[in-house]
Design a protein around this motif. Structure first.
Motif, PDB file in Angstrom:
ATOM      1  N   ASN A 114      10.724  34.266  26.088  1.00 21.01           N
ATOM      2  CA  ASN A 114      11.176  34.408  24.701  1.00 21.01           C
ATOM      3  C   ASN A 114      12.256  35.459  24.541  1.00 21.01           C
ATOM      4  O   ASN A 114      12.642  35.784  23.423  1.00 21.01           O
ATOM      5  CB  ASN A 114       9.995  34.755  23.794  1.00 21.01           C
ATOM      6  N   THR A 115      12.706  36.013  25.629  1.00 17.10           N
ATOM      7  CA  THR A 115      13.752  37.037  25.539  1.00 17.10           C
ATOM      8  C   THR A 115      15.040  36.572  26.174  1.00 17.10           C
ATOM      9  O   THR A 115      15.056  36.119  27.317  1.00 17.10           O
ATOM     10  CB  THR A 115      13.291  38.341  26.237  1.00 17.10           C
ATOM     11  N   ARG A 116      16.091  36.701  25.386  1.00 24.91           N
ATOM     12  CA  ARG A 116      17.424  36.489  25.949  1.00 24.91           C
ATOM     13  C   ARG A 116      18.016  37.866  26.203  1.00 24.91           C
ATOM     14  O   ARG A 116      18.265  38.616  25.253  1.00 24.91           O
ATOM     15  CB  ARG A 116      18.318  35.769  24.948  1.00 24.91           C
ATOM     16  N   THR A 117      18.225  38.174  27.449  1.00 21.59           N
ATOM     17  CA  THR A 117      18.781  39.484  27.793  1.00 21.59           C
ATOM     18  C   THR A 117      20.298  39.386  27.847  1.00 21.59           C
ATOM     19  O   THR A 117      20.833  38.522  28.538  1.00 21.59           O
ATOM     20  CB  THR A 117      18.223  39.925  29.167  1.00 21.59           C
ATOM     21  N   PRO A 118      20.996  40.272  27.106  1.00 24.96           N
ATOM     22  CA  PRO A 118      22.462  40.226  27.182  1.00 24.96           C
ATOM     23  C   PRO A 118      22.944  40.587  28.583  1.00 24.96           C
ATOM     24  O   PRO A 118      22.312  41.427  29.248  1.00 24.96           O
ATOM     25  CB  PRO A 118      22.931  41.279  26.180  1.00 24.96           C
ATOM     26  N   VAL A 119      24.037  39.953  29.015  1.00 28.95           N
ATOM     27  CA  VAL A 119      24.595  40.271  30.330  1.00 28.95           C
ATOM     28  C   VAL A 119      26.107  40.444  30.210  1.00 28.95           C
ATOM     29  O   VAL A 119      26.735  39.905  29.297  1.00 28.95           O
ATOM     30  CB  VAL A 119      24.334  39.155  31.383  1.00 28.95           C
ATOM     31  N   PHE A 120      26.659  41.191  31.131  1.00 28.90           N
ATOM     32  CA  PHE A 120      28.114  41.202  31.305  1.00 28.90           C
ATOM     33  C   PHE A 120      28.353  40.936  32.781  1.00 28.90           C
ATOM     34  O   PHE A 120      27.765  41.606  33.641  1.00 28.90           O
ATOM     35  CB  PHE A 120      28.734  42.541  30.901  1.00 28.90           C
ATOM     36  N   VAL A 121      29.187  39.931  33.074  1.00 21.04           N
ATOM     37  CA  VAL A 121      29.433  39.555  34.467  1.00 21.04           C
ATOM     38  C   VAL A 121      30.887  39.823  34.802  1.00 21.04           C
ATOM     39  O   VAL A 121      31.778  39.552  33.993  1.00 21.04           O
ATOM     40  CB  VAL A 121      29.101  38.063  34.679  1.00 21.04           C
ATOM     41  N   ARG A 122      31.122  40.382  35.975  1.00 15.48           N
ATOM     42  CA  ARG A 122      32.511  40.548  36.440  1.00 15.48           C
ATOM     43  C   ARG A 122      32.672  39.826  37.772  1.00 15.48           C
ATOM     44  O   ARG A 122      31.939  40.094  38.729  1.00 15.48           O
ATOM     45  CB  ARG A 122      32.865  42.025  36.584  1.00 15.48           C
ATOM     46  N   PHE A 123      33.591  38.850  37.782  1.00 13.18           N
ATOM     47  CA  PHE A 123      33.936  38.140  39.015  1.00 13.18           C
ATOM     48  C   PHE A 123      35.183  38.808  39.584  1.00 13.18           C
ATOM     49  O   PHE A 123      36.047  39.249  38.818  1.00 13.18           O
ATOM     50  CB  PHE A 123      34.258  36.674  38.731  1.00 13.18           C
ATOM     51  N   SER A 124      35.311  38.820  40.903  1.00 15.48           N
ATOM     52  CA  SER A 124      36.465  39.535  41.466  1.00 15.48           C
ATOM     53  C   SER A 124      36.856  38.976  42.828  1.00 15.48           C
ATOM     54  O   SER A 124      36.084  38.259  43.462  1.00 15.48           O
ATOM     55  CB  SER A 124      36.102  41.018  41.613  1.00 15.48           C
ATOM     56  N   THR A 125      38.085  39.322  43.259  1.00 13.63           N
ATOM     57  CA  THR A 125      38.405  39.185  44.679  1.00 13.63           C
ATOM     58  C   THR A 125      38.121  40.553  45.287  1.00 13.63           C
ATOM     59  O   THR A 125      37.884  41.512  44.550  1.00 13.63           O
ATOM     60  CB  THR A 125      39.891  38.829  44.901  1.00 13.63           C
ATOM     61  N   VAL A 126      38.145  40.667  46.604  1.00 14.86           N
ATOM     62  CA  VAL A 126      37.783  41.948  47.213  1.00 14.86           C
ATOM     63  C   VAL A 126      39.007  42.755  47.631  1.00 14.86           C
ATOM     64  O   VAL A 126      39.121  43.939  47.367  1.00 14.86           O
ATOM     65  CB  VAL A 126      36.875  41.731  48.447  1.00 14.86           C
ATOM     66  N   VAL A 127      39.950  42.091  48.311  1.00 15.56           N
ATOM     67  CA  VAL A 127      40.949  42.837  49.054  1.00 15.56           C
ATOM     68  C   VAL A 127      42.165  43.249  48.219  1.00 15.56           C
ATOM     69  O   VAL A 127      42.655  44.369  48.322  1.00 15.56           O
ATOM     70  CB  VAL A 127      41.421  42.014  50.278  1.00 15.56           C
ATOM     71  N   GLY A 128      42.639  42.356  47.369  1.00 17.31           N
ATOM     72  CA  GLY A 128      43.907  42.583  46.678  1.00 17.31           C
ATOM     73  C   GLY A 128      43.831  43.682  45.630  1.00 17.31           C
ATOM     74  O   GLY A 128      42.756  44.042  45.147  1.00 17.31           O
ATOM     75  N   SER A 129      45.000  44.220  45.274  1.00 15.50           N
ATOM     76  CA  SER A 129      45.014  45.235  44.230  1.00 15.50           C
ATOM     77  C   SER A 129      44.992  44.562  42.858  1.00 15.50           C
ATOM     78  O   SER A 129      45.017  43.336  42.751  1.00 15.50           O
ATOM     79  CB  SER A 129      46.207  46.164  44.404  1.00 15.50           C
ATOM     80  N   ARG A 130      44.952  45.366  41.815  1.00 17.57           N
ATOM     81  CA  ARG A 130      44.671  44.830  40.470  1.00 17.57           C
ATOM     82  C   ARG A 130      45.567  43.687  40.036  1.00 17.57           C
ATOM     83  O   ARG A 130      45.161  42.788  39.319  1.00 17.57           O
ATOM     84  CB  ARG A 130      44.773  45.962  39.447  1.00 17.57           C
ATOM     85  N   GLY A 131      46.848  43.723  40.489  1.00 15.37           N
ATOM     86  CA  GLY A 131      47.769  42.676  40.041  1.00 15.37           C
ATOM     87  C   GLY A 131      47.923  41.546  41.032  1.00 15.37           C
ATOM     88  O   GLY A 131      48.824  40.725  40.895  1.00 15.37           O
ATOM     89  N   SER A 132      47.058  41.460  42.021  1.00 14.57           N
ATOM     90  CA  SER A 132      47.231  40.443  43.068  1.00 14.57           C
ATOM     91  C   SER A 132      46.785  39.060  42.593  1.00 14.57           C
ATOM     92  O   SER A 132      46.125  38.929  41.559  1.00 14.57           O
ATOM     93  CB  SER A 132      46.463  40.852  44.324  1.00 14.57           C
ATOM     94  N   ALA A 133      47.157  38.049  43.375  1.00 16.81           N
ATOM     95  CA  ALA A 133      46.857  36.663  42.995  1.00 16.81           C
ATOM     96  C   ALA A 133      45.364  36.371  43.108  1.00 16.81           C
ATOM     97  O   ALA A 133      44.669  36.916  43.964  1.00 16.81           O
ATOM     98  CB  ALA A 133      47.640  35.716  43.891  1.00 16.81           C
ATOM     99  N   ASP A 134      44.900  35.478  42.233  1.00 15.84           N
ATOM    100  CA  ASP A 134      43.475  35.121  42.176  1.00 15.84           C
ATOM    101  C   ASP A 134      43.019  34.199  43.291  1.00 15.84           C
ATOM    102  O   ASP A 134      41.841  34.183  43.645  1.00 15.84           O
ATOM    103  CB  ASP A 134      43.188  34.379  40.862  1.00 15.84           C
ATOM    104  N   THR A 135      43.936  33.353  43.804  1.00 15.18           N
ATOM    105  CA  THR A 135      43.455  32.234  44.623  1.00 15.18           C
ATOM    106  C   THR A 135      43.522  32.496  46.127  1.00 15.18           C
ATOM    107  O   THR A 135      43.409  31.575  46.917  1.00 15.18           O
ATOM    108  CB  THR A 135      44.279  30.954  44.310  1.00 15.18           C
ATOM    109  N   VAL A 136      43.691  33.746  46.515  1.00 15.63           N
ATOM    110  CA  VAL A 136      43.772  34.070  47.951  1.00 15.63           C
ATOM    111  C   VAL A 136      42.456  33.749  48.668  1.00 15.63           C
ATOM    112  O   VAL A 136      41.409  33.645  48.028  1.00 15.63           O
ATOM    113  CB  VAL A 136      44.076  35.569  48.147  1.00 15.63           C
ATOM    114  N   ARG A 137      42.543  33.608  50.002  1.00 15.18           N
ATOM    115  CA  ARG A 137      41.302  33.427  50.777  1.00 15.18           C
ATOM    116  C   ARG A 137      40.579  34.767  50.821  1.00 15.18           C
ATOM    117  O   ARG A 137      41.092  35.743  51.360  1.00 15.18           O
ATOM    118  CB  ARG A 137      41.610  32.951  52.198  1.00 15.18           C
ATOM    119  N   ASP A 138      39.399  34.827  50.228  1.00 15.53           N
ATOM    120  CA  ASP A 138      38.663  36.089  50.143  1.00 15.53           C
ATOM    121  C   ASP A 138      37.239  35.798  49.668  1.00 15.53           C
ATOM    122  O   ASP A 138      36.965  34.734  49.103  1.00 15.53           O
ATOM    123  CB  ASP A 138      39.366  37.012  49.122  1.00 15.53           C
ATOM    124  N   VAL A 139      36.375  36.771  49.852  1.00 14.18           N
ATOM    125  CA  VAL A 139      35.047  36.707  49.240  1.00 14.18           C
ATOM    126  C   VAL A 139      35.245  36.948  47.749  1.00 14.18           C
ATOM    127  O   VAL A 139      36.164  37.664  47.367  1.00 14.18           O
ATOM    128  CB  VAL A 139      34.166  37.857  49.778  1.00 14.18           C
TER     129      VAL A 139
END
Ligand code: HDE
Length: 733
Positions: A114-139
């Motif tokens: 009966n409880t909906r717990t609020p969540v915040f999710v952050r998806f990310s690449t690992v290696v690139g810096s903040r402005g790097s491309a999203d679709t690189v081969r990475d975890v």
């Protein structure tokens, strides 16, 4: 029955979710009907000129508005995360299906339907810096913060269930090797360079992870279409204090799907924000991403029952040995209001635990328990980052941490220590029954030693299991990825060493990689791990433990969820298309949950044969086939002939074909496909009544029933990619 349970769970909820919203509301700024002010609240009369001594004179120091505005800009950035710098966030909620996990854990947010717990999710690449491309081969990082009634719980996972190394002491080396080279800061966001493969070739323990990273898991089609994993073995503790081992899994309800490598690379240039935009748009349009939380539970007494160590983060527990047990669902239904305040400032930590969940001695996890708090101090320069709205718990926070940079809470009174009598002994301690967190009382007995258990000393079995569990198209992609990654490695010595490891995983694999990278498989290869391994009783027991040789569950292809929901379909047209057919197809696609965009040479209106017009969404300059999952070309002699003379349209078709996407056309469009050199598939007779589906290419004669045609097209879209087309190498694109 199961469905009913889920439904009932949703209807009568104690929407804890709102609590978080209200809590955040206080900080959310809304400029509607407001004046612009300074930070001191003084209304600003003019912001486009600085205050000067004469209109051609110097700027005056007394211009407090200019100084304040400039200072803010100068201090706008905080250090990016040393890894996982590029990310995208979303709000949502988590709700358990039922209370059956009570048998294993007392964590309320996992057991109260009966409880909906609020969540915040952050998806990310690992290696690139903040402005790097999203679709690189990475975890991809998959970090979830649950704002539970008992405090914040963070599940800081990845989209791959294992990791490169076994001991946190190797993390700095791993990160240095994969990040851009220290002398010239190249390459950005890529593992395809000598230093990474040098390190890996000397680290046999990374082989299982390497197989996952070379696989299509490392180029997801969307953050919404990937699975997540807690990676480490954690502990669940129930009301009676009994512990069980647990692995956490997130299963995307849309299934796990990937891009094609060629597509991923092109997207990196044409739309470096591809995954971020996809997540944002989907939430914006109401296509809320959903993930099912599942657990694998191993009773404490079974700790040594398997032929791998539960504490070794380079191993999975094959689902054939311990099946997944669904716990509940997470829905991401709200985009952040402000990237910096929320996505950039959110601070995850695997040590953010709530009663009912605890850690194990996994030496990688133990190191993480130090690192995350430490890294936040570097990013925020203050221990008060927990007071930033996105990091605040929804339950009350009371303690004596009263000072430091940017302290928000105004603590009252003289008493800031414990024990105290002047403050009535408050805030007080909570007993276990009052929700106080009590660490699991694991018995520890051992020597101080810089070593790992011998049970960690098997680095190839699960890499082999992974290879042997793949379908042929998946194997082919792994080999191609190795050709790319190792092909970029200049040192032949490193390439040879990697082939040595690959030959220990599978001869077939090593031979297929060797063909593409110009070196031979070494004979009698034996690269020992750099770790110290100590034999012990537990290791001996595990050597005789249970195992499996393959696991279908690790293959994406074998577990494909077929759906057209939120798939992007391009409709290519020029003047002279058949209006009714287009509208019928569009309607059916939308009903199946797909999203449709009209594409032609230029933006503007295109005229149908009956005089009706359609406004195009994109032109060939502003879009490309790589931004769609499927392609439909409506019938219409004039429209199809115009496209035959348009290089961009032909390229669009060729590329969609090469990338294995569903393609549909009818009547004259068949002629266009044939002329566009779509090879190796069968076509319907363009004057007939037949519909032919051949390797994901659906063609219909102009007498065929439109509804049957669309149904076949939707079936082809549901399959995501048609790899059997890759057999053809003669596709220009
Ligand atoms: Fe992390 N990791 N990590 N990691 N990690 C960070 O913390 C670290 C590991 C993961 O969206 C950092 O706040 C060590 C495994 C995610 O903000 C840092 C080790 C897994 C994120 C750090 C690991 C992860 C991070 C950098 C080996 C999957 C992004 C910024 C011992 C289970 C969270 C930060 C976000 C971020 C340390 C290995 C997942 C430096 C020392 C294994 C999803 O503290």
């Amino acid at each position: 029955m199961e469905e009913n349970k889920k439904h009932n769970a949703q209807s009568d909820v104690n929407v804890n979710e709102n609590t978080k919203n209200e809590q955040l509301e206080h900080f959310r700024e809304d400029p509607k009907d407001q004046y612009m002010t300074t930070d001191q609240g003084v209304r600003i009369s003019h912001t486009d000129d600085s205050l000067k001594a004469g209109s051609r004179g110097p700027t005056l120091m007394e211009d407090f508005h200019f100084r304040e505005k400039m200072t803010h800009l100068d201090h706008e950035s905080i250090p990016e995360r040393v890894v996982h710098a590029r990310g995208s966030g979303a709000h949502g909620y988590f709700q358990p299906y039922d209370d059956t996990l009570k048998e294993f854990t007392k964590a309320k947010f996992l057991t109260n339907p009966n409880t909906r717990t609020p969540v915040f999710v952050r998806f990310s690449t690992v290696v690139g810096s903040r402005g790097s491309a999203d679709t690189v081969r990475d975890v991809r990082g998959f970090a979830a913060k649950f704002y539970t009634e008992e405090g914040n719980y963070d599940l800081v996972g990845n989209n791959i269930p294992v990791f490169f190394i076994q001991d946190a002491n190797k993390f700095a080396d791993l990160v240095h090797s994969i990040k851009p080279d220290p002398d010239n800061e190249m390459p950005q966001a890529s593992a395809a360079h000598d230093t990474f493969w040098d390190f890996i070739s000397l680290m046999p323990e990374s082989m299982h992870m390497i197989m996952w990273v070379l696989s299509d898991r490392a180029i997801p089609r969307s953050f919404r279409m990937m699975d997540g994993f807690g990676v480490h073995t954690f502990r669940l503790i129930n009301e009676a204090g009994k512990a069980s081992f647990v692995k956490f899994h997130w299963r995307s309800t849309l299934g796990a799907h990937s891009l094609v490598w060629d597509e991923a690379q092109k997207l990196g240039g044409k739309d470096p924000d591809w995954l971020r935009r996809d997540l944002w748009n989907a939430i914006d349009m109401g296509d809320y991403p959903e993930f099912e939380l599942c657990v694998q539970i191993v009773p404490e007494e079974d700790e040594f029952k398997y032929d791998f160590d539960l504490l070794d983060a380079t191993k999975i527990i094959p689902e054939e040995l311990v099946p997944l047990r669904p716990v509940g669902k997470m829905v991401l239904n709200r985009n952040p209001d402000n990237f910096f305040a929320e996505t950039e400032q959110v601070a995850f930590h695997p040590g953010n635990l709530v009663p009912g969940i605890d850690v194990t001695n996994d030496p990688l996890l133990q190191g993480r328990l130090f690192s995350y708090l430490d890294t936040q101090l570097n990013r925020f320069n203050s221990s008060n980052f927990t007071e930033v709205p996105i990091n605040r718990p929804v339950c009350p926070v009371h303690n004596h941490h009263g000072a430091g940079f940017m302290r928000q809470t105004v603590n009252k009174g003289k008493v800031n220590y414990w024990p105290n009598s002047l403050g009535g002994g408050e805030p007080k301690m909570a007993s276990e029954s009052e929700g106080g967190y009590v660490h699991y009382m694991e018995k520890i007995d051992g020597h101080k030693i810089r070593a790992r258990s011998e049970s960690f000393n098997d680095h190839y079995s699960q890499a082999t299991l992974f290879w042997n569990s793949m379908t042929e198209p998946e194997k082919k992609h792994i080999v191609q990825a190795a050709h790319f990654e190792l092909g970029k490695v200049e040192s032949k010595e490193i390439r040879v060493r990697m082939l040595g490891h690959f030959s220990k995983i599978s001869n077939e694999f090593a031979e297929r990689v060797a063909k593409g990278i110009g070196v031979d498989i070494p004979k009698n290869f034996d690269q020992k791990s750099t770790g110290n391994y100590e034999d012990n009783e537990a290791s001996k027991q595990m050597k005789k433990g249970k195992s499996v040789k393959t696991s279908d569950r690790v293959s994406m292809e074998k577990n494909k969820i077929e759906t057209a929901k939120s798939r992007q379909v391009a409709i290519l047209l020029e003047d002279g298309f058949k209006y009714d057919e287009v509208m019928q197809v569009k309607r059916a696609l939308m009903e199946a949950g797909a999203r449709v965009k009209f594409v032609s040479k230029f933006h503007g209106k295109r005229k149908a044969t009956n005089g009706d017009e359609i406004e195009t969404d994109k032109s060939h300059i502003t879009t490309a086939s790589i931004m769609y999952d499927a392609l439909y070309i409506p019938d219409g002699k004039e429209s199809n002939e115009a496209m035959l003379n348009e290089g961009d349209a032909i390229h669009f078709i060729n590329e969609a074909f090469k990338h294995g996407k569903a393609i549909a056309t009818s009547g004259n469009g068949i002629y266009l496909l044939q002329k566009a050199v779509v090879l190796g598939v069968d076509f319907a007779d363009k004057e007939g009544t037949k519909i032919v589906t051949s390797k994901g290419v659906v063609t219909a004669g102009n007498e065929a029933r439109a509804m049957d045609f669309v149904a076949s097209f939707i079936d082809a879209i549901k399959k995501h990619r048609h790899w059997d087309r890759e057999e053809k190498t003669m596709v220009p694109a």
